[in-house]
Enzyme design. Sequence first.
Site, mmCIF file in Angstrom:
data_model
loop_
_atom_site.group_PDB
_atom_site.id
_atom_site.type_symbol
_atom_site.label_atom_id
_atom_site.label_comp_id
_atom_site.label_asym_id
_atom_site.label_seq_id
_atom_site.Cartn_x
_atom_site.Cartn_y
_atom_site.Cartn_z
ATOM 1 N NE ARG A 34 -3.489 2.252 2.880
ATOM 2 C CZ ARG A 34 -4.656 2.623 2.381
ATOM 3 N NH1 ARG A 34 -5.270 1.841 1.501
ATOM 4 N NH2 ARG A 34 -5.222 3.755 2.739
ATOM 5 C CB ILE A 60 -5.420 6.038 -1.174
ATOM 6 C CG1 ILE A 60 -5.358 4.500 -1.100
ATOM 7 C CG2 ILE A 60 -4.713 6.672 0.005
ATOM 8 C CD1 ILE A 60 -3.938 3.937 -1.133
ATOM 9 C CB SER A 61 -10.670 3.913 0.171
ATOM 10 O OG SER A 61 -11.445 4.524 -0.837
ATOM 11 C CD GLN A 62 -11.543 3.276 7.435
ATOM 12 O OE1 GLN A 62 -12.612 3.488 6.869
ATOM 13 N NE2 GLN A 62 -11.444 3.103 8.733
ATOM 14 N N PRO A 63 -8.070 1.547 4.554
ATOM 15 C CG PRO A 63 -5.929 1.010 5.330
ATOM 16 C CD PRO A 63 -6.947 2.102 5.347
#
Length: 216
Positions: A34, A60-63
């Site tokens: 990531r 970038i989205s939250q994991p």
Amino acid sequence: MRYAIARKKMVERQIRGRGITDQKVLKAMLEVPRHLFVEPALESQAYSDSPLPIGYRQTISQPYMVGYMTAALELQGDEKVLEVGTGSGYQAAILARIARKVYTVERIPELARRARRLFDQLGLNNINLKVCDGSLGWASEAPFDAIVVTAASPDIPEEYLQQLADGGRLVIPVGGQEGQLLKRVTRRGDHFETENLLGCRFVPLIGERGWADDEN
């Protein structure tokens, strides 16, 4: 090694620890680096429990959200998947570790070029990327076994429904720009079953079937 340890902690605490048990999703999130998909200045935060800016008013989205949405597609491994909103490329990279073929669309050329370089660097040869209005899907490559939309739409575009294969699943955040409800739509012939999954907040889906760019 430092990043590998951080990635393992991310998966154990943020993904598995919050109830995501799909082994294919957990494995993919352990494998994809990531930190390569975030801005260099933010690498130290790559495995934190939050979205991060990637430029051009995108994130970038939250994991956890990446893991949740991927698990909601219920992929078995032989699917053809459409992703709307390539962004950093991280979600597409996760999908590419699971699905047979990934098609991803992005409206911002600079983000698309950056993502393509990362896909090539990581040897992800099963990803097709196009710069276009993602709110219209990718009609020439339809039907898709799964569609995931990583931007908020005011409603569900008809194009997505028509590009979904019978038995296929669409996961999309729907609502206003201040907050949305993540929905999953499953196609059963000419009928579409809709489930409400959880509350969320995404950047807006810009395009003909989404929000106008001047609304932001």
